[in-house]
Scaffold this motif. Structure first.
Motif, mmCIF file in Angstrom:
data_model
loop_
_atom_site.group_PDB
_atom_site.id
_atom_site.type_symbol
_atom_site.label_atom_id
_atom_site.label_comp_id
_atom_site.label_asym_id
_atom_site.label_seq_id
_atom_site.Cartn_x
_atom_site.Cartn_y
_atom_site.Cartn_z
ATOM 1 N N HIS A 70 0.840 -1.203 0.000
ATOM 2 C CA HIS A 70 0.000 0.000 0.000
ATOM 3 C C HIS A 70 0.871 1.248 0.000
ATOM 4 C CE1 HIS A 70 -3.129 -2.653 2.183
ATOM 5 N NE2 HIS A 70 -3.489 -2.550 0.925
ATOM 6 N N ARG A 71 1.817 1.282 0.912
ATOM 7 C CA ARG A 71 2.708 2.442 1.000
ATOM 8 C C ARG A 71 3.541 2.591 -0.267
ATOM 9 N NH1 ARG A 71 1.459 2.320 6.184
ATOM 10 N NH2 ARG A 71 1.955 4.108 7.481
ATOM 11 N N ALA A 72 4.014 1.483 -0.802
ATOM 12 C CA ALA A 72 4.827 1.549 -2.022
ATOM 13 C C ALA A 72 4.034 2.176 -3.167
ATOM 14 C CB ALA A 72 5.319 0.158 -2.401
ATOM 15 N N LEU A 73 2.786 1.781 -3.319
ATOM 16 C CA LEU A 73 1.946 2.353 -4.379
ATOM 17 C C LEU A 73 1.685 3.840 -4.134
ATOM 18 C CD1 LEU A 73 -0.631 -0.567 -4.783
ATOM 19 C CD2 LEU A 73 1.210 0.039 -6.376
ATOM 20 N N ILE A 74 1.418 4.203 -2.895
ATOM 21 C CA ILE A 74 1.181 5.608 -2.572
ATOM 22 C C ILE A 74 2.453 6.421 -2.771
ATOM 23 C CG2 ILE A 74 0.603 7.233 -0.713
ATOM 24 C CD1 ILE A 74 -1.313 4.948 0.327
ATOM 25 N N TYR A 75 3.589 5.920 -2.322
ATOM 26 C CA TYR A 75 4.860 6.611 -2.534
ATOM 27 C C TYR A 75 5.070 6.878 -4.021
ATOM 28 C CZ TYR A 75 6.961 5.886 2.178
ATOM 29 O OH TYR A 75 7.264 5.912 3.514
ATOM 30 N N THR A 76 4.761 5.911 -4.861
ATOM 31 C CA THR A 76 4.951 6.065 -6.296
ATOM 32 C C THR A 76 4.115 7.226 -6.822
ATOM 33 O OG1 THR A 76 5.344 3.687 -6.490
ATOM 34 C CG2 THR A 76 4.863 4.870 -8.518
ATOM 35 N N MET A 77 2.859 7.270 -6.404
ATOM 36 C CA MET A 77 1.988 8.357 -6.865
ATOM 37 C C MET A 77 2.437 9.711 -6.328
ATOM 38 S SD MET A 77 -1.835 6.634 -6.852
ATOM 39 C CE MET A 77 -1.812 6.021 -5.157
ATOM 40 N N VAL A 78 2.853 9.749 -5.077
ATOM 41 C CA VAL A 78 3.313 11.006 -4.476
ATOM 42 C C VAL A 78 4.584 11.497 -5.170
ATOM 43 C CG1 VAL A 78 4.246 12.049 -2.361
ATOM 44 C CG2 VAL A 78 2.173 10.645 -2.265
ATOM 45 N N ASP A 94 -4.636 19.888 -7.637
ATOM 46 C CA ASP A 94 -5.885 19.306 -7.135
ATOM 47 C C ASP A 94 -6.299 18.059 -7.928
ATOM 48 O OD1 ASP A 94 -6.099 21.125 -5.059
ATOM 49 O OD2 ASP A 94 -7.446 22.468 -6.158
ATOM 50 N N PRO A 95 -6.226 18.084 -9.279
ATOM 51 C CA PRO A 95 -6.577 16.862 -10.016
ATOM 52 C C PRO A 95 -5.662 15.675 -9.667
ATOM 53 C CG PRO A 95 -6.622 18.731 -11.507
ATOM 54 C CD PRO A 95 -6.037 19.217 -10.199
ATOM 55 N N GLU A 96 -4.383 15.941 -9.434
ATOM 56 C CA GLU A 96 -3.463 14.862 -9.045
ATOM 57 C C GLU A 96 -3.832 14.313 -7.675
ATOM 58 O OE1 GLU A 96 0.508 16.376 -11.462
ATOM 59 O OE2 GLU A 96 0.283 16.901 -9.351
ATOM 60 N N LEU A 97 -4.099 15.200 -6.730
ATOM 61 C CA LEU A 97 -4.462 14.765 -5.378
ATOM 62 C C LEU A 97 -5.780 13.998 -5.385
ATOM 63 C CD1 LEU A 97 -3.431 17.959 -3.390
ATOM 64 C CD2 LEU A 97 -2.228 15.760 -3.470
ATOM 65 N N LYS A 98 -6.733 14.449 -6.189
ATOM 66 C CA LYS A 98 -8.011 13.743 -6.301
ATOM 67 C C LYS A 98 -7.802 12.360 -6.901
ATOM 68 C CE LYS A 98 -12.703 14.098 -8.212
ATOM 69 N NZ LYS A 98 -12.870 12.697 -8.135
ATOM 70 N N THR A 99 -6.948 12.262 -7.906
ATOM 71 C CA THR A 99 -6.653 10.964 -8.520
ATOM 72 C C THR A 99 -6.045 10.019 -7.495
ATOM 73 O OG1 THR A 99 -6.419 11.895 -10.728
ATOM 74 C CG2 THR A 99 -5.292 9.808 -10.310
ATOM 75 N N GLU A 116 -1.260 7.524 -14.273
ATOM 76 C CA GLU A 116 -2.585 8.111 -14.058
ATOM 77 C C GLU A 116 -2.469 9.462 -13.355
ATOM 78 O OE1 GLU A 116 -5.682 7.127 -15.054
ATOM 79 O OE2 GLU A 116 -4.718 5.490 -16.136
ATOM 80 N N VAL A 117 -1.592 9.549 -12.379
ATOM 81 C CA VAL A 117 -1.410 10.809 -11.652
ATOM 82 C C VAL A 117 -0.829 11.867 -12.581
ATOM 83 C CG1 VAL A 117 -0.148 11.936 -9.764
ATOM 84 C CG2 VAL A 117 -1.254 9.717 -9.394
ATOM 85 N N VAL A 118 0.150 11.500 -13.382
ATOM 86 C CA VAL A 118 0.748 12.457 -14.317
ATOM 87 C C VAL A 118 -0.299 12.955 -15.314
ATOM 88 C CG1 VAL A 118 2.411 12.726 -16.201
ATOM 89 C CG2 VAL A 118 3.103 11.602 -14.083
ATOM 90 N N ALA A 119 -1.149 12.067 -15.796
ATOM 91 C CA ALA A 119 -2.152 12.436 -16.801
ATOM 92 C C ALA A 119 -3.339 13.190 -16.213
ATOM 93 C CB ALA A 119 -2.641 11.179 -17.514
ATOM 94 N N ALA A 120 -3.504 13.160 -14.910
ATOM 95 C CA ALA A 120 -4.708 13.682 -14.261
ATOM 96 C C ALA A 120 -4.974 15.155 -14.542
ATOM 97 C CB ALA A 120 -4.634 13.455 -12.750
#
Length: 134
Positions: A5-13, A24-29, A90-94
């Motif tokens: 879970h943390r690894a996936l979240i770290y990647t997005m962050v 805001d769109p990145e944080l919402k994603t 997905e976060v980059v494209a958000a």
């Protein structure tokens, strides 16, 4: 070692913060992903902010980016590495635009997770297609 879970979240962050502007769109994603994806079953959404802060604190340490990338790889089962990359895309494209810093971070993540370039390109194209607007 961090859990998946943390690894996936770290990647997005990492990708969201890479250009110095977590939109805001990145944080919402990120929040929507954690709330909806099966990979996050058992994770408490209220912990998201804490985990994001852990990641940013780690990155701010000396050699923090390398440490974060190593922690992500160590925390993920091999079969979830493409998932992590897909979430980063997905976060980059958000927000509809990819900065040079975000693209560089995607490259670092791809290399850090030892992903095949062709598979990574397919994941990138899928994210781009999902976020396309007329």
């Amino acid at each position: 070692m961090i859990d998946h879970h943390r690894a996936l979240i770290y990647t997005m962050v990492l990708v969201s913060a890479s250009d110095g502007d977590m939109t805001d769109p990145e944080l919402k994603t990120i929040a929507d992903t954690v709330r909806l994806l099966p990979a996050f079953r058992g994770f408490e959404l209220r912990e998201l902010t804490t985990v994001a802060r852990e990641c940013t604190a780690l990155v701010n340490d000396e050699d923090g980016l390398d440490q974060a990338l190593h922690a992500i790889k160590a925390g993920l089962p091999v079969k979830m590495r493409e998932t992590a990359y897909a979430l980063a895309c997905e976060v980059v494209a958000a927000d509809g635009k990819a900065s040079q810093e975000e693209l560089r971070m995607l490259e670092l993540i791809r290399h850090g997770l030892e992903l095949d370039r062709l598979n990574a390109a397919a994941i990138e194209r899928g994210a781009r297609a999902r976020h396309m607007v007329p």
